[in-house]
Design a protein around this motif. Structure first.
Motif, PDB file in Angstrom:
ATOM      1  N   CYS A 120       0.832  -1.204   0.000  1.00 34.42           N
ATOM      2  CA  CYS A 120       0.000   0.000   0.000  1.00 34.42           C
ATOM      3  C   CYS A 120       0.870   1.259   0.000  1.00 34.42           C
ATOM      4  O   CYS A 120       0.517   2.270   0.615  1.00 34.42           O
ATOM      5  N   ILE A 176      -6.309  -3.707  -3.952  1.00 35.64           N
ATOM      6  CA  ILE A 176      -6.503  -4.844  -3.058  1.00 35.64           C
ATOM      7  C   ILE A 176      -7.296  -5.963  -3.739  1.00 35.64           C
ATOM      8  O   ILE A 176      -6.991  -7.149  -3.572  1.00 35.64           O
ATOM      9  N   PHE A 179      -5.041  -7.899  -5.823  1.00 38.98           N
ATOM     10  CA  PHE A 179      -4.150  -8.648  -4.943  1.00 38.98           C
ATOM     11  C   PHE A 179      -4.824  -9.942  -4.498  1.00 38.98           C
ATOM     12  O   PHE A 179      -4.218 -11.021  -4.503  1.00 38.98           O
ATOM     13  N   ILE A 180      -6.099  -9.861  -4.120  1.00 39.06           N
ATOM     14  CA  ILE A 180      -6.842 -11.037  -3.667  1.00 39.06           C
ATOM     15  C   ILE A 180      -7.035 -12.028  -4.814  1.00 39.06           C
ATOM     16  O   ILE A 180      -6.847 -13.237  -4.651  1.00 39.06           O
ATOM     17  N   GLU A 253      -0.774  -0.622   7.214  1.00 44.35           N
ATOM     18  CA  GLU A 253      -0.201  -1.347   6.081  1.00 44.35           C
ATOM     19  C   GLU A 253       0.393  -2.681   6.532  1.00 44.35           C
ATOM     20  O   GLU A 253       0.261  -3.700   5.851  1.00 44.35           O
ATOM     21  N   LEU A 256      -2.499  -5.143   7.226  1.00 48.66           N
ATOM     22  CA  LEU A 256      -3.073  -5.675   5.994  1.00 48.66           C
ATOM     23  C   LEU A 256      -2.153  -6.700   5.350  1.00 48.66           C
ATOM     24  O   LEU A 256      -2.610  -7.758   4.879  1.00 48.66           O
ATOM     25  N   TRP A 257      -0.862  -6.420   5.314  1.00 48.21           N
ATOM     26  CA  TRP A 257       0.080  -7.343   4.696  1.00 48.21           C
ATOM     27  C   TRP A 257       0.128  -8.662   5.459  1.00 48.21           C
ATOM     28  O   TRP A 257       0.017  -9.743   4.864  1.00 48.21           O
ATOM     29  N   LEU A 260      -3.552 -10.392   5.176  1.00 47.08           N
ATOM     30  CA  LEU A 260      -3.922 -10.893   3.854  1.00 47.08           C
ATOM     31  C   LEU A 260      -2.940 -11.942   3.344  1.00 47.08           C
ATOM     32  O   LEU A 260      -3.332 -13.001   2.850  1.00 47.08           O
TER      33      LEU A 260
END
Length: 300
Positions: A120, A176, A179-180, A253, A256-257, A260
């Motif tokens: 991000c 995102i 990314f998913i 950030e 999230l990293w 995820l």
């Protein structure tokens, strides 16, 4: 300019390719883009910036694509740098290369570079992002990629490897949602590799040469991970990254990293493994057949 060529594999990388090429043009004699017939402006931007663009159909994994490039491109420089479109070298690493590469001893065939991770738009400093070193620069003819579904690394065919001090950065700017989607595609291949590690379905490595200490250590850790209980291991991995390795210090950030990529992705991989084992039990032949029929993944 350094006596070095850069090879970048691409498919729809217009969001990254300008940053990447402008970064390496500072020091590289030649930039090659091996593209898989992108439908965005990747090839157009690369040509505009002076890179040589070669189109080649995707063979199924990065290892085969890169080895095809090594066999096909008319590279006449002493050194080759392999870089992803969403990566770039820090100014300090460029200076280090300019200082050390021209006088590198003949017995040195490859350079291992420290990897820095951004997510991000923020470079992360905690979690598991520190102390990762990857072979990315090698003398022409001295290295090839091993054959693996993913997480492939360069195998040094002869000579020694040295580690440089400064970093290159993996800094993907995809949304995102993408990314998913990307990691959902990766999950089946990761599941296949973990099943292979657990059941020894086949040997996916074809080259026994040096990959670097970091790679061998990481794969030993993955073999241990494969023996841990499903789902609990994904949760434990997140706790290790986010709490024990202080990932929470990287703010939103970092969360999230680690969530995820560390928990959600690993749980998805385990869900696919659970599904495969429920359908096939511990029968190796059934697992191999299931991977081929349901995910078009061949471990042969």
């Amino acid at each position: 300019m350094l006596d070095l060529s850069v090879i970048i594999l691409t498919y729809n990388e217009e969001i990254h390719i300008r940053r990447c090429i402008e970064n390496v043009k500072q020091f590289a004699k030649k930039v090659y883009i091996v593209d898989c017939f992108s439908i965005d402006k990747t090839a157009e931007i690369a040509k505009e910036l002076g890179a040589e663009v070669v189109e080649h159909k995707w063979p199924g994994n990065q290892a085969e694509q890169f080895n095809w490039a090594l066999d096909t491109l008319k590279i006449d420089t002493e050194w080759i740098l392999r870089l992803d479109a969403d990566e770039y070298l820090q100014p300090e690493l460029i200076e280090e290369l300019q200082e050390k590469l021209p006088t590198m001893p003949d017995n040195i065939s490859a350079l291992s570079l420290p990897l820095s991770r951004a997510f991000c738009g923020k470079i992360l400093h905690h979690g598991i992002v520190n102390n990762i070193k990857i072979i990315r620069i090698f003398r022409t003819g001295k290295a090839r990629y091993e054959k693996r579904l993913m997480d492939e690394h360069l195998s040094v065919l002869s000579g020694e490897t040295v580690e440089l001090k400064n970093q290159f950065v993996d800094d993907s700017r995809i949304p995102i949602g993408q990314f998913i989607d990307k990691h959902n595609r990766y999950a089946a291949r990761e599941a296949a590799l973990l099943l292979d590690a657990e059941y020894h379905l086949t040997n996916t490595d074809i080259l026994p040469q040096d990959h670097g200490k970091e790679v061998e250590s990481k794969r030993a850790q993955k073999a241990r991970y494969a023996r841990m209980p499903l789902f609990w291991r994904a949760f434990g991995y997140f706790i290790y990254r986010y709490i024990i390795k202080l990932g929470f210090l990287d703010g939103k950030e970092g969360f999230l990293w680690d969530f995820l990529q560390g928990w959600w992705y690993r749980t998805l991989v385990d869900a696919k493994i659970f599904e495969i084992k429920r359908a096939c039990g511990n029968d190796k032949e059934k697992i191999t057949k299931y991977l081929k029929e349901k995910y078009n993944i061949s471990l042969k």
